[in-house]
Design an enzyme around this catalytic site. Structure first.
Site, PDB file in Angstrom:
ATOM      1  N   ARG A  51      -8.753  17.190  -3.230  1.00 18.49           N
ATOM      2  CA  ARG A  51      -7.539  16.789  -3.949  1.00 18.49           C
ATOM      3  C   ARG A  51      -6.379  17.725  -3.632  1.00 18.49           C
ATOM      4  NH1 ARG A  51      -5.873  18.079  -9.104  1.00 18.49           N
ATOM      5  NH2 ARG A  51      -7.963  18.726  -9.744  1.00 18.49           N
ATOM      6  N   TYR A 104      12.688  -0.795  -2.258  1.00 20.28           N
ATOM      7  CA  TYR A 104      11.355  -1.371  -2.287  1.00 20.28           C
ATOM      8  C   TYR A 104      10.984  -1.687  -3.734  1.00 20.28           C
ATOM      9  CZ  TYR A 104       6.285  -1.667  -1.994  1.00 20.28           C
ATOM     10  OH  TYR A 104       4.988  -2.083  -2.111  1.00 20.28           O
ATOM     11  N   ASP A 171      14.346   7.378   1.626  1.00 23.71           N
ATOM     12  CA  ASP A 171      13.183   6.640   2.127  1.00 23.71           C
ATOM     13  C   ASP A 171      13.515   6.190   3.540  1.00 23.71           C
ATOM     14  OD1 ASP A 171      11.263   4.709   2.807  1.00 23.71           O
ATOM     15  OD2 ASP A 171      11.064   4.007   0.751  1.00 23.71           O
ATOM     16  N   LYS A 196       2.762   2.296   7.204  1.00 19.79           N
ATOM     17  CA  LYS A 196       3.514   1.385   8.057  1.00 19.79           C
ATOM     18  C   LYS A 196       3.548   1.898   9.500  1.00 19.79           C
ATOM     19  CE  LYS A 196       4.451  -0.804   4.162  1.00 19.79           C
ATOM     20  NZ  LYS A 196       4.058   0.069   3.068  1.00 19.79           N
TER      21      LYS A 196
END
Length: 378
Positions: A51, A104, A171, A196
């Site tokens: 983590r 988005y 972004d 992406k």
């Protein structure tokens, strides 16, 4: 049983692996010394607890930081995890945020609902009005360029000049560092969905933040608490995908421009949204801010029914969300991408019911165009 748990595997002669192995472990044995506490207290230790980080994540982060020209990078479990870590690590009750109305879909929910519930003041303004909307009281500016799915640009240098003291977060998922390097234009923190183009093969969900070591350490503390882990196998796949990133992006850029030019000349198409076209209202800005124009575009037909007919008639393009993979995707933006927004919010984001979003893949451009030509004739 002990022998099964502790196999004596000899280390024979040979070299070191050319590709970093997948460290498929959740934890690491630590030295029995004060060094263990130093590892536990470090920011993003690569071999403590997954983590917190992993060798595979560290490899991908090193590549991604270099791509963006950043001091540091943080790999997390999704693009929205990156957006959330970037914003939540830099706001508190009373913070004033200026952001676009066109973002988005999940980022819009974060900005419209989640942050205000924490006492954060969020002003959403039309994308091109961001430089005029910021002021001395603005603490954080959050932008996306090109925006999803309208392909509208934000002038990053102009925003930086208008808000010299605000934290500027961008972004850069659609443009990627191949086409735009926001840190070079004054942005403080960059977020991307590594799902992406960075990975590029539609088989990973991941996100990345890049920026100064101080900002990345702050974001890591938030991610450590919220737990959006990018697991070793996904990090390994991402690092592998990054090896072909510039080759893929060159093809995406070429194919995107070719398909946009075809659509621009088709009588059934009302509008094409692609900054690489001379007809795009921000083409001059795109030429200054982008080295290439990417593989994302959207186009608008006369009605929603006409748009749905095109989706149904395509054979090469897949009807699927996400983007940036090797294959071409076509999606009805209003019903599949912006499902969780109200009609009023979709209108404010520039989402027309007749709009289709396309992620142009790596196929031969003539084949993509032929598929669209036959679909538009139905």
């Amino acid at each position: 049983m002990t022998d099964l748990l502790h196999p004596a595997v000899p280390h024979g002669p040979g070299g070191t692996p050319l590709t970093l192995p997948i460290y498929q472990t959740s934890t690491y044995e630590l030295p029995r010394s004060p060094a263990a506490a130093e590892i536990a207290a470090a920011v993003a230790p690569a071999a403590f607890y997954t983590r917190y980080g992993s060798p595979n994540a560290r490899e991908a982060e090193t590549i991604l930081a270099k791509l963006d020209g950043a001091e540091a990078a943080l790999l997390v479990g999704s693009g929205m995890a990156a957006v959330s870590a970037a914003l939540l690590s830099n706001v508190r009750a009373g913070t004033r945020v200026v952001a676009q109305t066109s973002h988005y879909t999940a980022a819009l929910t974060l900005l419209r609902t989640v942050l205000p519930s924490l006492g954060v003041h969020v002003d959403l303004v039309p994308q091109q009005d961001v430089p005029a909307a910021v002021g001395p009281a603005t603490d954080v500016v959050y932008v996306e360029t090109p925006s999803n799915p309208t392909m509208t640009l934000t002038d990053l240098a102009a925003v930086r000049a208008a808000a010299p003291n605000a934290l500027l977060i961008a972004d850069n998922t659609f443009a990627t560092p191949y086409n735009t390097r926001p840190l070079d234009l004054g942005v403080d923190l960059v977020v991307q969905s590594a799902t992406k183009y960075l990975n590029g093969h539609s088989d990973v969900t991941a996100g990345v933040l890049t920026g100064s070591a101080q900002l990345i350490a702050r974001a890591w503390e938030t991610a450590r608490v919220l737990g959006p882990v990018c697991h070793p196998f996904e990090a390994w796949l991402l690092a592998r995908g990054l090896k072909t990133f510039p080759l893929r992006m060159a093809r995406h850029n070429a194919n995107g421009l070719a398909v946009a030019a075809f659509l621009q000349g088709h009588p059934a198409v009302r509008a094409v949204h692609y900054p690489g076209l001379p007809e795009h209202p921000q083409h001059e800005l795109a030429g200054r801010q982008m080295a290439g124009f990417g593989g994302m575009l959207s186009f608008t037909l006369g009605t929603e029914a006409a748009a749905q007919r095109v989706v149904e008639a395509t054979r090469l393009a897949h009807n699927a969300v996400s983007l940036g993979g090797t294959e071409t995707l076509i999606t009805h933006a209003a019903s599949l991408v912006f499902t969780h927004q109200t009609e009023q919010e979709r209108t404010a984001s520039g989402i027309d019911p007749g709009m289709l979003r396309m992620s142009i893949g790596l196929e031969e451009p003539e084949d993509i165009i032929a598929d669209l030509r036959q679909a538009l004739s139905v």
